[in-house]
Design a protein around this motif. Structure first.
Motif, PDB file in Angstrom:
ATOM      1  N   SER A 112       0.830  -1.207   0.000  1.00 24.95           N
ATOM      2  CA  SER A 112       0.000   0.000   0.000  1.00 24.95           C
ATOM      3  C   SER A 112       0.862   1.254   0.000  1.00 24.95           C
ATOM      4  CB  SER A 112      -0.930  -0.011   1.215  1.00 24.95           C
ATOM      5  OG  SER A 112      -1.774  -1.135   1.200  1.00 24.95           O
ATOM      6  N   VAL A 115       2.663   1.779  -3.478  1.00 28.06           N
ATOM      7  CA  VAL A 115       1.759   2.372  -4.473  1.00 28.06           C
ATOM      8  C   VAL A 115       1.523   3.847  -4.167  1.00 28.06           C
ATOM      9  CG1 VAL A 115      -0.582   2.319  -5.398  1.00 28.06           C
ATOM     10  CG2 VAL A 115       0.653   0.186  -5.016  1.00 28.06           C
ATOM     11  N   SER A 119       3.044   6.861  -6.524  1.00 24.94           N
ATOM     12  CA  SER A 119       1.989   7.634  -7.180  1.00 24.94           C
ATOM     13  C   SER A 119       2.051   9.100  -6.774  1.00 24.94           C
ATOM     14  CB  SER A 119       0.615   7.050  -6.837  1.00 24.94           C
ATOM     15  OG  SER A 119       0.494   5.719  -7.261  1.00 24.94           O
ATOM     16  N   ILE A 185      -0.017  -3.732  -9.703  1.00 25.25           N
ATOM     17  CA  ILE A 185       0.582  -2.621  -8.962  1.00 25.25           C
ATOM     18  C   ILE A 185       1.024  -1.519  -9.920  1.00 25.25           C
ATOM     19  CG2 ILE A 185       2.566  -1.957  -7.544  1.00 25.25           C
ATOM     20  CD1 ILE A 185       2.367  -4.710  -6.215  1.00 25.25           C
ATOM     21  N   LEU A 188      -2.014   0.434 -11.176  1.00 29.13           N
ATOM     22  CA  LEU A 188      -2.527   1.380 -10.196  1.00 29.13           C
ATOM     23  C   LEU A 188      -1.652   2.629 -10.118  1.00 29.13           C
ATOM     24  CD1 LEU A 188      -3.766  -0.700  -7.115  1.00 29.13           C
ATOM     25  CD2 LEU A 188      -5.129   0.645  -8.715  1.00 29.13           C
ATOM     26  N   TYR A 254      -3.877   8.580  -1.522  1.00 27.08           N
ATOM     27  CA  TYR A 254      -3.520   7.441  -2.361  1.00 27.08           C
ATOM     28  C   TYR A 254      -3.510   6.132  -1.563  1.00 27.08           C
ATOM     29  CZ  TYR A 254      -2.350  10.352  -6.362  1.00 27.08           C
ATOM     30  OH  TYR A 254      -2.415  11.203  -7.430  1.00 27.08           O
ATOM     31  N   GLU A 258      -5.745   3.092  -2.885  1.00 26.06           N
ATOM     32  CA  GLU A 258      -5.232   1.743  -3.131  1.00 26.06           C
ATOM     33  C   GLU A 258      -6.076   0.708  -2.402  1.00 26.06           C
ATOM     34  OE1 GLU A 258      -3.419  -1.943  -2.574  1.00 26.06           O
ATOM     35  OE2 GLU A 258      -3.682  -0.530  -0.912  1.00 26.06           O
ATOM     36  N   SER A 262      -8.182  -2.190  -4.345  1.00 22.73           N
ATOM     37  CA  SER A 262      -7.903  -3.587  -4.005  1.00 22.73           C
ATOM     38  C   SER A 262      -9.171  -4.267  -3.503  1.00 22.73           C
ATOM     39  CB  SER A 262      -6.807  -3.660  -2.941  1.00 22.73           C
ATOM     40  OG  SER A 262      -5.573  -3.209  -3.451  1.00 22.73           O
ATOM     41  N   GLY A 267      -6.822  -4.047  -7.625  1.00 24.42           N
ATOM     42  CA  GLY A 267      -5.449  -4.053  -7.138  1.00 24.42           C
ATOM     43  C   GLY A 267      -4.895  -5.450  -6.965  1.00 24.42           C
ATOM     44  N   THR A 274      -3.044  -6.696   0.810  1.00 22.69           N
ATOM     45  CA  THR A 274      -3.020  -5.278   1.141  1.00 22.69           C
ATOM     46  C   THR A 274      -4.185  -5.025   2.086  1.00 22.69           C
ATOM     47  OG1 THR A 274      -4.457  -4.620  -0.693  1.00 22.69           O
ATOM     48  CG2 THR A 274      -2.085  -4.674  -1.126  1.00 22.69           C
TER      49      THR A 274
END
Length: 325
Positions: A112, A115, A119, A185, A188, A254, A258, A262, A267, A274
């Motif tokens: 998590s 990502v 991001s 991943i 995303l 974010y 995520e 998910s 995700g 996650t």
């Protein structure tokens, strides 16, 4: 001739004035905020746990992939109260499997955070570059980027991310860049960054439009400084405040995004975990094993809340007009 008496110099009294840099003033405002230090400690502790999850799991002797048959019944129900919470399993175990929930949450936080962090910085990089170019050059450059930004902002990004997930993940896998969860991943990260930068670029554009009319920018331009020097030496150092504030506020957003994707199956998929995937699995047991649902859900709320409060504190500290003085 009469002599003119000399004026004796009078020493100004020392009234104890001490000049402080903007950084020192920001730090004073940050410390004065009663929420700032606790939220900072909580945020950095959570990040520390995510980074060193394998070491912490080894120290407390828990594993995300080893089943504890003694913690569940033959029907998969947890033994004991509150989802099997005990000294061996501080947050209980997963019903039906027997995995330690604390270990699963710690390992899941790594994905998590990965990502969310990538991001966030990709969003900041794109938004900063496009915002500076739009605000500094204005005219046709600003019009082109402005219309493209409006086009992206008009998209229902949430539904587009879900709708594009299957073909885009298949395309990533066929290209050989990543496989399975790696492709998910990467998807995303790409899609969150792509739909995230327009908001930040608008903030930077407005800042640059104001800064480019300042005296020091006009003076640098009059002295023959190149556009590259003005952007990197004059504009960019004065944009770190909105960058820092945006990073501190975008990261928890974010993290939550995520978890949501998910949860919806876009995700990471099992056997990896996650927070969103754990919450999605826990809904099957919410009536019989409510602890299994509330522990990861409250953990996610705590993480997002800690980072949001930290972001608010940083914003107040960097704002000279903040009320928290």
């Amino acid at each position: 001739m009469t002599s003119v008496p000399r004026m004796q110099s009078v020493k100004a009294p020392d009234i104890g004035l001490v000049s402080r840099s903007p950084r020192e003033l920001a730090w004073r405002r940050f410390r004065a905020n009663k929420i700032a230090i606790p939220s900072a400690i909580a945020s950095f502790s959570i990040a520390f746990i995510a980074i060193f999850a394998p070491l912490i799991a080894w120290v407390i002797n828990v594993s995300p992939i080893e089943r504890d048959a003694n913690a569940i019944t033959s029907r998969g129900e947890t033994i004991g109260s509150l989802g099997g919470i005990s000294w061996n399993h501080p947050l209980g175990v997963e019903p039906g499997i027997g995995y330690d929930l604390l270990a699963r949450l710690m390992y899941g936080s790594r994905i998590s955070f990965m990502v969310a962090v990538i991001s966030t910085f990709a969003t900041v990089a794109l938004g900063l570059m496009i915002g500076i170019l739009s605000g500094y050059y204005r005219g046709r450059v600003d019009a082109i980027f402005g219309r493209f930004t409006d086009f992206l902002l008009s998209f229902p990004s949430f539904f587009m991310i879900i709708a594009l997930s299957v073909p885009m993940i298949q395309r990533i896998e066929k290209s050989g860049i990543a496989r399975d969860n790696g492709a998910r991943i990467l998807y995303l990260i790409l899609i969150l960054s792509f739909f995230g930068w327009p908001y930040f670029s608008r903030i930077i554009r407005s800042q640059v439009l104001s800064l480019r009319e300042r005296d020091y920018i006009v003076a640098a331009r009059a002295l023959g400084a190149s556009n590259r020097r003005i952007i990197f030496k004059e504009l960019l150092p004065n944009l770190w405040t909105p960058v820092i504030v945006y990073v501190s506020l975008a990261l928890p957003g974010y993290l939550a995004a995520e978890a949501v994707f998910s949860y919806l199956g876009v995700g990471v998929q099992p056997p990896s975990a996650t927070w969103g995937l754990i919450i999605a699995d826990s809904t099957k047991y919410i009536l019989n094993e409510p602890t299994y649902f509330f522990v990861p859900a409250l953990s996610l709320i705590l993480v997002v809340l800690s980072f949001n409060l930290l972001g608010d504190a940083i914003r107040d500290a960097l704002d000279p007009k903040s009320e928290h003085n």
